[in-house]
Design a protein around this motif. Structure first.
Motif, PDB file in Angstrom:
ATOM      1  N   ASP A  53      32.240  33.760 107.372  1.00 45.16           N
ATOM      2  CA  ASP A  53      32.271  35.161 106.997  1.00 45.16           C
ATOM      3  C   ASP A  53      33.172  35.978 107.916  1.00 45.16           C
ATOM      4  O   ASP A  53      33.879  36.889 107.461  1.00 45.16           O
ATOM      5  N   VAL A  54      33.160  35.648 109.205  1.00 45.70           N
ATOM      6  CA  VAL A  54      34.055  36.362 110.127  1.00 45.70           C
ATOM      7  C   VAL A  54      35.504  36.082 109.758  1.00 45.70           C
ATOM      8  O   VAL A  54      36.347  36.988 109.745  1.00 45.70           O
ATOM      9  N   PHE A  55      35.808  34.819 109.420  1.00 41.51           N
ATOM     10  CA  PHE A  55      37.184  34.473 109.069  1.00 41.51           C
ATOM     11  C   PHE A  55      37.616  35.102 107.747  1.00 41.51           C
ATOM     12  O   PHE A  55      38.802  35.305 107.516  1.00 41.51           O
ATOM     13  N   LEU A  56      36.661  35.382 106.872  1.00 39.36           N
ATOM     14  CA  LEU A  56      37.001  36.002 105.592  1.00 39.36           C
ATOM     15  C   LEU A  56      36.897  37.520 105.643  1.00 39.36           C
ATOM     16  O   LEU A  56      37.216  38.205 104.676  1.00 39.36           O
ATOM     17  N   GLY A  57      36.433  38.059 106.777  1.00 45.04           N
ATOM     18  CA  GLY A  57      36.221  39.506 106.831  1.00 45.04           C
ATOM     19  C   GLY A  57      35.005  39.946 106.038  1.00 45.04           C
ATOM     20  O   GLY A  57      34.881  41.123 105.704  1.00 45.04           O
ATOM     21  N   ALA A  58      34.103  39.027 105.741  1.00 49.91           N
ATOM     22  CA  ALA A  58      32.896  39.359 104.973  1.00 49.91           C
ATOM     23  C   ALA A  58      31.792  39.755 105.945  1.00 49.91           C
ATOM     24  O   ALA A  58      30.844  39.006 106.178  1.00 49.91           O
TER      25      ALA A  58
END
Lengths: 216, 216, 216
Positions: A53-58
């Motif tokens: 989620d951090v890598f996707l900006g979620a």
């Protein structure tokens, strides 16, 4: 033909529970206190999804915002805290269940990456991180070198192949509940068969002497 | 006068390759399996940029989305996997090349921070993280205390000075290909000269007894 | 009735300074060089807030963008670097001050989570991460298993209770400077009293034999 049921939430909860057990078991072995056991259950069960989620900006990531998943991980920690003498004996079953979690997390993670518009290569990475990230976080927090990097079992390879398969199905517009379950099954089968038949990734190449640690 | 060529992508690829070699070498020494060697090449080559991108909100980070950089890191891992007996002997050359990667990553990272509108102090931090982050991740994943924190060589200091120089040039509207290459050269020279002349950062201060570990 | 003064920035600076001392002390003990001491001061003082900001999407995080907080952490590192022989003797005072930092960071972190629109459960997690995250990063960077996971002191529990209290006050529209300071005081008191009276979190459950490591 299978309907497109909302299977993913159910499968994800099962994956979080089983991974949480593996994290809590590592904490019990290190004589962590009850808080440490719960944190390790959380880190192992939800760490891969946090990274995804951090890598996707979620943000905030599901690991801190989805109370069902958090409660599932905590429940795994409580179960292991009280029943670890019995559960240690069930370690073989846990390894098999954990292979299921690897398969589920990989597929769920890759799909979430694609849904967020990530390029296929990024979605594949995100899927593999979702699959193996919890175990890496578990190992780092218990002071171990991440086992996935050196144990030579086939663990990340099935995850990688499965993530590539999902990205391919997505690109071919052939991603459905049925095909995604097929990929889940394929990752799981490859992992379990590699355990059964002792398939290994090779260690460092030693030139003519062959691989170091080769099983002869 | 130099034209403003798109030098940065080329320089970044060189940096990723060399850093990737250092990560893969650490993995080979720890007897990681082939997957672990590739992961460490990726982590060392792209870890600094991942940290930079997460801190800037530039997601997905290039480490999972730019296939050229990923392929470069994987290539470094493959090369080290097969040729590590020879490459260990070339360690001195790798250290020098790694100093070049430090210089390149620092400048590229600081500029990306400024382009994303970060304040100068944040851009400087992001630049230093880009420069040293891959090595920190490499060390954590192989179970080592990050070498940059205790080895007393000048490693982060040249990076910090270079990042400040870039932020200054940017603020003075004097950032060009020529001046940025000057800063790259300056970081590289400071690092290599400190290795050649055994310049050290001081250890813990011991009052009148001088520094602990002082080289007399 | 207290006015709603901007107390938080002042309290946060105090928290960063004290946590920074704990990080720098860990670095001095490991014989890190001067750069390593400053980095550990920064990591311990600002690591919790970095995690909070990344999880909230508040990038760049304050740990690299707020020069007052960065300067505060660096000052803590410089102070510890020069005065550690005296400060080691003041360790008891540092532990008490660190309890204050835990309380402040927890409240500031939870409030920031709520202000960013996070659900209560996510805000509570973010608050606890802000409170304990710096110490975890400090331990990982110095090659230790995070002490909060296994030391059996009450450290995360007061933080968790305080974060829940803040989320409750917020939901009840009763969050004011006065009530937030009450929660800060409550976390601090619970932590200090647990130290004074040697209250412990239980270790692994051993069935009828009671807890492992039980204090009889």
């Amino acid at each position: 033909m299978l309907p497109d049921l909302p299977l993913e939430p159910v499968l994800e909860i099962i994956g979080v529970f089983v991974s949480g057990l593996s994290g809590a078991l590592a904490a019990v072995r290190k004589q962590f206190d009850v808080f440490g056991v719960l944190v390790l259950a959380w880190a192992a069960g939800l760490g891969g999804g946090m990274l995804r989620d951090v890598f996707l900006g979620a943000v905030p990531p599901v690991g801190i915002s989805d109370w069902r998943l958090i409660a599932t991980a905590v429940a795994a920690g409580v179960v292991m805290y009280f029943f670890h003498p019995s559960l240690v004996r069930a370690r073989r079953a846990i390894v098999v269940l954990d292979s299921g979690a690897l398969a589920l997390f990989t597929v769920v993670g890759t799909v979430k990456g694609l849904e967020y518009g990530a390029a296929p290569v990024a979605a594949v990475f995100v899927g593999v991180f979702t699959g193996v990230g919890g175990g890496v976080l578990r190992d780092l927090l218990t002071g171990e070198v991440p086992v996935v990097l050196h144990h030579r079992q086939l663990y990340a390879i099935p995850s990688l192949l499965g993530a590539v398969a999902i990205a391919g199905l997505w690109a071919a517009d052939a991603y459905t509940t049925a095909t995604s379950l097929l990929v889940v099954g394929g990752i799981f089968a490859l992992r379990v068969l590699s355990l059964r038949f002792h398939l290994h990734a090779p260690g460092p190449w030693r030139g003519r002497a062959g691989w170091h640690g080769e099983h002869t």
